[in-house]
Design an enzyme around this catalytic site. Structure first.
Site, PDB file in Angstrom:
ATOM      1  N   LYS A 214      17.483  -3.911   1.500  1.00 30.38           N
ATOM      2  CA  LYS A 214      16.254  -3.112   1.420  1.00 30.38           C
ATOM      3  C   LYS A 214      16.204  -2.301   0.117  1.00 30.38           C
ATOM      4  CE  LYS A 214      12.662  -0.699   2.282  1.00 30.38           C
ATOM      5  NZ  LYS A 214      11.320  -1.205   2.491  1.00 30.38           N
ATOM      6  N   CYS A 268       8.293   4.868  -1.226  1.00 29.82           N
ATOM      7  CA  CYS A 268       9.452   3.973  -1.205  1.00 29.82           C
ATOM      8  C   CYS A 268      10.011   3.695  -2.585  1.00 29.82           C
ATOM      9  CB  CYS A 268       9.052   2.647  -0.560  1.00 29.82           C
ATOM     10  SG  CYS A 268       8.371   2.905   1.070  1.00 29.82           S
TER      11      CYS A 268
HETATM   12  N1  SAJ Z   1       2.823  -0.685  -9.536  1.00 33.00           N
HETATM   13  C1  SAJ Z   1       2.636  -0.802 -10.911  1.00 33.00           C
HETATM   14  N2  SAJ Z   1       2.630  -2.040 -11.465  1.00 33.00           N
HETATM   15  C2  SAJ Z   1       2.773  -3.168 -10.717  1.00 33.00           C
HETATM   16  C3  SAJ Z   1       2.976  -3.056  -9.322  1.00 33.00           C
HETATM   17  C4  SAJ Z   1       2.996  -1.794  -8.760  1.00 33.00           C
HETATM   18  O1  SAJ Z   1       2.490   0.197 -11.626  1.00 33.00           O
HETATM   19  O2  SAJ Z   1       2.720  -4.263 -11.303  1.00 33.00           O
HETATM   20  C5  SAJ Z   1       2.854   0.657  -8.935  1.00 33.00           C
HETATM   21  C6  SAJ Z   1       1.739   0.892  -7.926  1.00 33.00           C
HETATM   22  O3  SAJ Z   1       0.562   1.274  -8.570  1.00 33.00           O
HETATM   23  C7  SAJ Z   1       2.343   1.980  -7.082  1.00 33.00           C
HETATM   24  C8  SAJ Z   1       3.824   1.622  -7.054  1.00 33.00           C
HETATM   25  O4  SAJ Z   1       4.038   0.757  -8.144  1.00 33.00           O
HETATM   26  O5  SAJ Z   1       2.201   3.253  -7.672  1.00 33.00           O
HETATM   27  C9  SAJ Z   1       4.308   0.953  -5.804  1.00 33.00           C
HETATM   28  O6  SAJ Z   1       3.349   0.050  -5.290  1.00 33.00           O
HETATM   29  P1  SAJ Z   1       3.733  -1.384  -4.675  1.00 33.00           P
HETATM   30  O7  SAJ Z   1       2.484  -2.048  -4.253  1.00 33.00           O
HETATM   31  O8  SAJ Z   1       4.608  -2.110  -5.616  1.00 33.00           O
HETATM   32  O9  SAJ Z   1       4.671  -1.057  -3.446  1.00 33.00           O
HETATM   33  P2  SAJ Z   1       4.597  -0.045  -2.180  1.00 33.00           P
HETATM   34  O10 SAJ Z   1       5.354   1.191  -2.537  1.00 33.00           O
HETATM   35  O11 SAJ Z   1       3.229   0.131  -1.676  1.00 33.00           O
HETATM   36  O12 SAJ Z   1       5.441  -0.897  -1.101  1.00 33.00           O
HETATM   37  C10 SAJ Z   1       6.771  -1.273  -1.428  1.00 33.00           C
HETATM   38  C11 SAJ Z   1       6.934  -2.773  -1.162  1.00 33.00           C
HETATM   39  N3  SAJ Z   1       8.195  -3.229  -1.723  1.00 33.00           N
HETATM   40  C12 SAJ Z   1       8.261  -4.312  -2.549  1.00 33.00           C
HETATM   41  O13 SAJ Z   1       7.277  -4.932  -2.879  1.00 33.00           O
HETATM   42  C13 SAJ Z   1       9.619  -4.717  -3.020  1.00 33.00           C
HETATM   43  C14 SAJ Z   1       6.877  -3.034   0.340  1.00 33.00           C
HETATM   44  O14 SAJ Z   1       7.128  -4.415   0.638  1.00 33.00           O
HETATM   45  C15 SAJ Z   1       7.915  -2.153   1.066  1.00 33.00           C
HETATM   46  O15 SAJ Z   1       7.887  -2.347   2.475  1.00 33.00           O
HETATM   47  C16 SAJ Z   1       7.555  -0.698   0.768  1.00 33.00           C
HETATM   48  O16 SAJ Z   1       7.667  -0.492  -0.658  1.00 33.00           O
HETATM   49  C17 SAJ Z   1       8.523   0.172   1.538  1.00 33.00           C
HETATM   50  O17 SAJ Z   1       8.108   0.757   2.558  1.00 33.00           O
HETATM   51  O18 SAJ Z   1       9.704   0.218   1.177  1.00 33.00           O
END
Ligand code: SAJ
Length: 416
Positions: A214, A268
């Site tokens: 995780k 997360c």
């Molecule tokens: N972000 C960027 N650039 C990108 C992708 C994301 O700047 O190319 C930013 C987003 O805007 C945001 C942050 O990253 O601020 C996180 O967003 P996210 O969509 O990547 O992830 P979360 O935090 O919504 O959910 C994550 C997920 N983990 C992964 O994809 C490895 C989800 O599957 C997990 O269950 C969740 O964390 C968790 O609860 O741990």
């Protein structure tokens, strides 16, 4: 021991616990949800939800009205318990297991021989064994896996939640699950439970491996976003469009650069990598550096916006989007909030906050007199500088002519 669980208790009714409870209840399993917040419990028992997630309201309402979901503030006996409580960071970036310890103390008195306990909260390596120790010391009358690995009274496993906010109800069912029991029998029982509603594969491993899986997933994403964010700073410095660079680099068959932005938010990705750093500080320089790059981005955006203010004839600054990512209402750890705070320290200029998913200024910004909540039309009419912070669908359709006389800082590459 029967293979099907008829009564499961979910401890912690937040972004993960409530959807999990609602999905299982809609599969005909009797669910008792536990939350220490009495108003959350009362709302759920009225069939209402306290979090925004597509279709969750419908699912909760139908589960409550069918009598399959009820919420309580103190655990009651059940066949299995799923723990999904927060595991935040302390001020020094070390893991705070206080909520988990409290839930173990509350759960211990109702445990019965034959129960299964599954931890889903993101946790440092070794936490599942620690949870078993806490429960064992409160219930010396029961045999735990460490006392009798072959035939314990209580089975204990770790299975991390992996659902993406905005797609929780789909991913809860479709995603593969990693399941790490303290013994093989613990894993097998946890698999039996998840098979009652999960359509993805159930992958068995040890508890410690599942814990690190995780953390590795979220640290991987954080590190990759940091690479994109670092590249965006370099692009700015050498006057090259980073979005075009990424688009072209990603045409390479083995390159897949993520998107730069104002930083990384959510409960997360901005937090979990620290769990790895805390357990092996000398061995995690890359993971730590990635946190630094992503955490440094809001101040950089604010400095860039403040530096451009001379060009916009004194009109207010509009910040579009406060949520941590597109099309959700979640402001936790949002880099947009950090940008607004940094900006307010650099200029006395009025800051118009546009966030279609909220109707009051968030507590985290309530002490900034120059910041006011504003609707999109008003902000577009008044502002001289616009900072796009969250790529909500509502901002995509803004007519280009309405942006013509303004300084634009598009942190998400939405308007290019
Ligand atoms: N972000 C960027 N650039 C990108 C992708 C994301 O700047 O190319 C930013 C987003 O805007 C945001 C942050 O990253 O601020 C996180 O967003 P996210 O969509 O990547 O992830 P979360 O935090 O919504 O959910 C994550 C997920 N983990 C992964 O994809 C490895 C989800 O599957 C997990 O269950 C969740 O964390 C968790 O609860 O741990």
């Amino acid at each position: 021991m029967a293979n099907r669980f008829e009564h499961i208790s979910v401890i912690g009714l937040g972004y993960v616990g409530l959807p999990t409870a609602a999905v299982m209840a809609n599969r005909g399993i009797k669910i008792t949800g536990v939350d220490t917040n009495a108003s959350t419990v009362a709302r759920i028992n009225r069939g209402e939800t306290h979090i925004v997630e597509p279709d969750l309201d419908i699912l909760v309402r139908s589960a409550v009205s069918a009598g399959n979901l009820k919420a309580v503030t103190v655990p009651e006996p059940a066949e299995a318990f799923i723990i999904a409580v927060p595991t935040p960071l302390n001020g020094d970036n070390s893991p705070d297991l206080g909520y988990l310890k409290k839930s173990a103390e509350d759960l211990a008195p109702v445990l019965e021989k034959g129960n299964l306990v599954i931890l889903e909260s993101t946790s440092p390596v070794g936490t599942t064994a620690k949870l078993a120790e806490w429960l064992a010391s409160a219930r010396p009358d029961l045999k735990f896996p460490a006392d009798d690995p072959e035939a314990p009274d209580i089975n204990i496993a770790y299975s991390p939640e992996r659902v993406l906010p905005g797609r929780v109800l789909i991913e809860l069912v479709d995603n593969d699950r990693v399941i790490g029991g303290l013994t093989k029998a613990c894993s097998d029982r946890a698999v039996a439970l998840y098979k009652q509603f999960v359509e993805g594969a159930c992958l068995i491993t040890s508890a410690t491996t599942a814990e690190l899986v995780k953390l590795a997933e979220n640290a991987f994403r954080d590190t990759n976003i940091a690479f994109a964010n670092e590249l965006s700073l370099i692009g700015e410095a050498v006057d090259v469009d980073v979005w075009e660079v990424i688009e072209l680099a990603n045409r390479h068959p083995r390159v897949d650069i993520l998107r730069p932005g104002p930083g990384v938010g959510g409960h997360c990705i901005a937090i979990d990598p620290w769990f790895i750093v805390a357990s092996a500080p000398e061995l995690a320089p890359l993971i730590k550096a990635a946190r630094g790059v992503n955490d440094g981005k809001p101040a950089h955006i604010a400095r860039r916006a403040a530096a451009s203010l001379d060009a916009d004839d004194g009109r207010p600054i509009a910040c579009l989007g406060l949520a941590y990512k597109a099309n959700i209402d979640d402001l936790r750890e949002s880099p947009a909030i950090a940008v607004v705070r940094e900006l307010s320290a650099l200029t006395a200029r009025e800051i118009l906050l546009v966030e279609p998913h909220i109707d009051a200024i968030p507590d985290a910004l309530a002490d900034i007199p120059s910041a006011v909540l504003c609707d999109l039309d008003d902000a577009l009419a008044k502002a001289g500088t616009i900072i796009l912070l969250t790529d909500h669908g509502a901002f995509k359709s803004i007519e280009k002519s309405r942006l013509a006389d303004k300084v634009l800082i598009d942190t998400r590459g939405m308007w290019r």
